[in-house]
Design a protein around this motif. Structure first.
Motif, mmCIF file in Angstrom:
data_model
loop_
_atom_site.group_PDB
_atom_site.id
_atom_site.type_symbol
_atom_site.label_atom_id
_atom_site.label_comp_id
_atom_site.label_asym_id
_atom_site.label_seq_id
_atom_site.Cartn_x
_atom_site.Cartn_y
_atom_site.Cartn_z
ATOM 1 N N LEU A 19 0.804 -1.159 0.074
ATOM 2 C CA LEU A 19 -0.033 -0.066 0.109
ATOM 3 C C LEU A 19 0.679 0.979 0.008
ATOM 4 O O LEU A 19 0.476 2.395 -0.765
ATOM 5 N N PHE A 20 2.027 1.130 0.715
ATOM 6 C CA PHE A 20 2.686 2.562 0.787
ATOM 7 C C PHE A 20 3.938 2.317 0.144
ATOM 8 O O PHE A 20 4.713 3.434 0.107
ATOM 9 N N ARG A 21 4.141 1.606 -1.087
ATOM 10 C CA ARG A 21 5.377 1.546 -1.991
ATOM 11 C C ARG A 21 5.129 2.793 -2.870
ATOM 12 O O ARG A 21 6.171 3.736 -2.846
ATOM 13 N N PRO A 22 3.912 3.595 -3.342
ATOM 14 C CA PRO A 22 3.903 4.831 -4.006
ATOM 15 C C PRO A 22 4.268 5.951 -3.091
ATOM 16 O O PRO A 22 5.065 6.991 -3.741
ATOM 17 N N VAL A 23 3.892 5.792 -1.889
ATOM 18 C CA VAL A 23 4.117 6.916 -1.038
ATOM 19 C C VAL A 23 5.541 6.979 -0.552
ATOM 20 O O VAL A 23 6.340 8.104 -0.505
ATOM 21 N N LEU A 24 6.513 5.904 -0.475
ATOM 22 C CA LEU A 24 7.469 5.560 -0.204
ATOM 23 C C LEU A 24 8.460 6.222 -1.395
ATOM 24 O O LEU A 24 9.386 7.137 -1.415
ATOM 25 N N ARG A 25 7.872 6.022 -2.526
ATOM 26 C CA ARG A 25 8.814 6.541 -3.744
ATOM 27 C C ARG A 25 8.382 8.175 -3.992
ATOM 28 O O ARG A 25 9.401 8.721 -4.319
ATOM 29 N N TRP A 26 7.315 8.708 -3.534
ATOM 30 C CA TRP A 26 7.154 10.071 -3.412
ATOM 31 C C TRP A 26 7.545 10.709 -2.442
ATOM 32 O O TRP A 26 8.299 11.758 -2.750
ATOM 33 N N GLY A 27 7.596 10.171 -1.225
ATOM 34 C CA GLY A 27 8.234 11.257 -0.188
ATOM 35 C C GLY A 27 9.514 10.534 0.483
ATOM 36 O O GLY A 27 9.812 10.963 1.712
ATOM 37 N N ARG A 28 9.894 9.243 -0.092
ATOM 38 C CA ARG A 28 11.030 8.712 0.676
ATOM 39 C C ARG A 28 10.522 8.149 2.039
ATOM 40 O O ARG A 28 11.567 8.398 3.102
ATOM 41 N N SER A 29 9.529 8.212 2.469
ATOM 42 C CA SER A 29 9.336 7.653 3.980
ATOM 43 C C SER A 29 7.844 7.254 3.808
ATOM 44 O O SER A 29 7.215 7.334 3.085
ATOM 45 N N SER A 30 7.538 6.321 4.930
ATOM 46 C CA SER A 30 5.926 6.045 5.170
ATOM 47 C C SER A 30 5.281 6.863 6.173
ATOM 48 O O SER A 30 4.186 6.526 6.603
ATOM 49 N N ASN A 31 5.869 8.123 6.380
ATOM 50 C CA ASN A 31 5.206 9.261 7.090
ATOM 51 C C ASN A 31 5.559 10.463 6.555
ATOM 52 O O ASN A 31 6.520 11.051 6.592
ATOM 53 N N VAL A 32 4.252 10.891 5.915
ATOM 54 C CA VAL A 32 4.549 12.195 4.801
ATOM 55 C C VAL A 32 3.402 13.127 5.155
ATOM 56 O O VAL A 32 2.350 12.441 5.431
ATOM 57 N N PHE A 33 3.695 14.292 4.664
ATOM 58 C CA PHE A 33 2.688 15.354 4.657
ATOM 59 C C PHE A 33 2.349 15.246 3.059
ATOM 60 O O PHE A 33 3.402 15.545 2.158
ATOM 61 N N ILE A 34 0.966 15.518 2.687
ATOM 62 C CA ILE A 34 1.080 15.156 1.153
ATOM 63 C C ILE A 34 0.226 16.579 0.915
ATOM 64 O O ILE A 34 -0.142 17.564 1.481
ATOM 65 N N PRO A 35 0.011 16.743 -0.437
ATOM 66 C CA PRO A 35 -0.248 18.091 -0.972
ATOM 67 C C PRO A 35 -1.377 18.977 -0.425
ATOM 68 O O PRO A 35 -1.509 20.212 -0.549
ATOM 69 N N ASN A 36 -2.629 18.094 -0.049
ATOM 70 C CA ASN A 36 -3.634 18.812 0.795
ATOM 71 C C ASN A 36 -3.339 19.200 2.248
ATOM 72 O O ASN A 36 -4.255 19.410 3.047
ATOM 73 N N ALA A 37 -2.201 18.832 2.607
ATOM 74 C CA ALA A 37 -1.527 19.311 3.977
ATOM 75 C C ALA A 37 -1.888 18.579 5.102
ATOM 76 O O ALA A 37 -1.809 18.692 6.161
ATOM 77 N N SER A 38 -2.362 17.222 4.650
ATOM 78 C CA SER A 38 -2.694 16.362 5.461
ATOM 79 C C SER A 38 -1.452 15.213 5.763
ATOM 80 O O SER A 38 -0.489 15.325 4.951
ATOM 81 N N ARG A 39 -1.581 14.418 6.761
ATOM 82 C CA ARG A 39 -0.361 13.493 7.099
ATOM 83 C C ARG A 39 -0.958 12.077 6.777
ATOM 84 O O ARG A 39 -2.041 11.812 7.026
ATOM 85 N N LEU A 40 -0.193 11.353 6.321
ATOM 86 C CA LEU A 40 -0.280 10.018 5.552
ATOM 87 C C LEU A 40 0.821 9.316 6.042
ATOM 88 O O LEU A 40 1.799 9.590 6.074
ATOM 89 N N TYR A 41 0.438 8.013 7.147
ATOM 90 C CA TYR A 41 1.482 7.252 7.465
ATOM 91 C C TYR A 41 0.884 5.829 8.058
ATOM 92 O O TYR A 41 -0.145 5.656 7.962
ATOM 93 N N LEU A 42 2.115 5.045 8.262
ATOM 94 C CA LEU A 42 1.727 3.771 8.640
ATOM 95 C C LEU A 42 1.820 3.748 10.430
ATOM 96 O O LEU A 42 2.946 4.199 10.888
ATOM 97 N N ASP A 43 0.830 3.234 10.980
ATOM 98 C CA ASP A 43 0.867 3.326 12.507
ATOM 99 C C ASP A 43 1.391 2.039 12.950
ATOM 100 O O ASP A 43 1.196 0.980 12.209
ATOM 101 N N VAL A 44 1.041 1.875 14.362
ATOM 102 C CA VAL A 44 1.546 0.677 15.042
ATOM 103 C C VAL A 44 0.408 -0.296 14.676
ATOM 104 O O VAL A 44 -0.610 -0.062 14.386
ATOM 105 N N GLY A 45 1.145 -1.531 14.104
ATOM 106 C CA GLY A 45 0.019 -2.653 13.872
ATOM 107 C C GLY A 45 -0.205 -2.882 12.518
ATOM 108 O O GLY A 45 -1.496 -3.329 12.017
ATOM 109 N N SER A 46 0.678 -1.954 11.588
ATOM 110 C CA SER A 46 0.368 -1.952 10.311
ATOM 111 C C SER A 46 -0.954 -1.410 9.799
ATOM 112 O O SER A 46 -1.594 -1.893 8.925
#
Length: 497
Positions: free
Chosen positions: A33-60
């Motif tokens: 699920l987070f492969r595109p996010v990692l390519r885009w932001g080089r992290s699984s914890n990123v702020f995205i263009p609408n200024a919200s935060r997208l990330y992987l939390d505890v427990g996947s």
């Protein structure tokens, strides 16, 4: 009245059902699920263009935290945008898994409990004045939150146990709360989390972190959830008399109320006596109305909130839930399950009903049961589809989120390395010029203009429309063309309805 910043964090349930082999475990699905996010932001914890935060939390658990909002409809739009962004990532993950030989379907659920009984959250964040007396706040807010579930719970079909038969409950989260107030989240799961992390000027604000709420599919339920809570907070902050509803045992009360769909369950008040959730909420509603009459409305939709609040309490009290079966999540789902059970002569604990309970929360636009009902006009909505689509791309315009979105989009458009969080904004090649934005209610700041001007003459040519178009083209976080252009896919009749 003063504006207030509100945000919501939503953890999603995820699963993979294989067609020809066993599905992958959630942690593997989350990585896809987070492969595109990692390519885009080089992290699984990123702020995205609408200024919200997208990330992987505890427990996947994939998690989406809305940008700061000072308007309830902006908040609901940002939250709904998160569903569509997550769905887009799920579709991409499903395609990538198929290419790797793992054929099947990825399911993403906006709910709070999986088939194994594990719980994950929907956390509300309200920025409150540092001067608010926390003891008074908790004394009033805890009874409100414990009883709020009869209005804004997501509903749950509770499986049979040795102690009780299968039955329907107001809330998915109620059985998973362990304390009234605590600084922990995963270890003790309190109703109110006291961790003081305001993401703003700590001398002025503190963040009220509420983790007891159910994830809502209904926009109308969400409006009541955030609107009523905001009203209660305003009364507390103003110091007006609200009444003494302090509960003797909040955790026992929240479970007791949840499992009595008649609304007649009574709970002990610390100063003596028994009251029902309806009685407590009715008294709070009466005081909120008086407060608005004397102090003015804080929100253009406050009368709609009052009407929903009263209508829901009347429906619970009377046992006739028909008046709220288009508006309130638990009542919408209860009607759906009842209809299917009666049509098929199914007992309440039948596996088909358990599956339908889960499918209600599927965020897939053409498979999720709630979304199918909405598409066919069978539930109430608050937002035009165009507003939700804009929220996928553009941040709220009246809070700090507008500055974060502009910073992110400008830096990416010009290829400038950068880092960002809720407060800090930094161009990597200019670390000494990092900008701290401590006022969440400020959508303009000349310091941001000055920082971005360091990127060169091209900045002046990047109008807000240009940046919006650029954000819409961000590959892993934009929806496919049929959604961006506002064309909904062809819909089938909702199953089992």
């Amino acid at each position: 009245m003063d504006r207030r910043v509100i945000g919501v964090e939503t953890e999603f349930g995820i699963t993979h059902h294989g067609r020809t082999r066993r599905g992958l475990p959630p942690d593997e699905v989350a990585r896809y699920l987070f492969r595109p996010v990692l390519r885009w932001g080089r992290s699984s914890n990123v702020f995205i263009p609408n200024a919200s935060r997208l990330y992987l939390d505890v427990g996947s658990h994939p998690e989406y935290a809305t940008a700061e909002c000072d308007d309830l409809l902006d908040l609901i739009a940002s939250d709904r945008a998160g569903e569509l962004i997550m769905h887009d990532l799920a579709q991409r993950a499903e395609a990538a898994m198929t290419e790797d030989g793992f054929d099947g379907s990825v399911y993403l659920f906006k709910n709070n409990v999986d088939s194994q009984g594990n719980s994950y959250g929907s956390h509300e964040n309200y920025l409150i004045p540092r001067t608010t007396h926390f003891r008074r706040l908790s004394t009033i807010l805890l009874p409100f939150l414990v009883t709020r579930q009869i209005m804004v719970g997501a509903g749950r079909l509770v499986p049979a146990t040795d102690e009780s038969p299968a039955h329907y409950a107001f809330s998915q989260r109620a059985d998973h709360m362990w304390e009234g107030i605590s600084s922990a989240t995963t270890r003790s799961r309190p109703i109110i989390n006291t961790r003081d992390e305001p993401h703003s000027d700590a001398a002025v604000h503190r963040r009220l972190h509420v983790i007891v709420g159910d994830s809502n599919m209904s926009e109308t339920t969400s409006l009541l959830r955030y609107g009523a809570t905001d009203l209660v907070l305003r009364m507390v902050e103003s110091g007006v008399p609200v009444g003494d509803f302090e509960l003797e045992n909040p955790i026992g009360a929240i479970r007791h109320i949840s499992h009595d769909i008649t609304g007649k369950a009574t709970v002990k008040i610390r100063n003596g006596g028994l009251q029902t959730a309806v009685e407590i909420q009715a008294r709070l509603l009466d005081r909120a109305r008086r407060f608005v009459r004397e102090n003015g409305a804080h929100h253009a939709g406050v009368e709609q909130i009052f009407e929903l609040w009263e209508r829901t309490l009347q429906a619970v009290s009377s046992g006739d839930h028909t008046p709220i079966e288009r508006d309130i999540d638990w009542a919408i789902k209860k009607r759906l399950l009842t209809d299917v059970a009666e049509r098929g002569s199914l007992p309440m604990g039948h596996p088909k009903l358990e599956q339908l309970d889960m499918a209600y929360h599927d965020v897939h636009p053409t498979r999720g049961v709630f979304n199918l009902m909405a598409a066919h006009g069978r539930v109430s909505t608050q937002l035009a589809p165009e507003r939700i689509q804009r929220a996928i791309v553009d941040p709220p315009a009246t809070t700090r989120a507008a500055l974060r979105g502009r910073f992110l989009s400008t830096a990416r458009a010009l290829g400038a390395e950068h880092t960002v969080d809720w407060v800090h904004h930094k161009l990597v090649d200019r670390p000494l010029e990092a900008l701290m934005l401590k006022d969440p209610l400020s959508a303009e700041d000349p310091r941001m203009d000055a920082l971005l001007d360091r990127l060169g003459d091209q900045v002046a040519s990047l109008s807000e429309q240009t940046l919006s178009e650029r954000r819409a083209q961000e590959l892993p976080l934009a929806l496919s063309e049929r959604y961006k252009l506002g064309r909904a896919p062809e819909l089938a009749e909702p199953p089992l309805i």
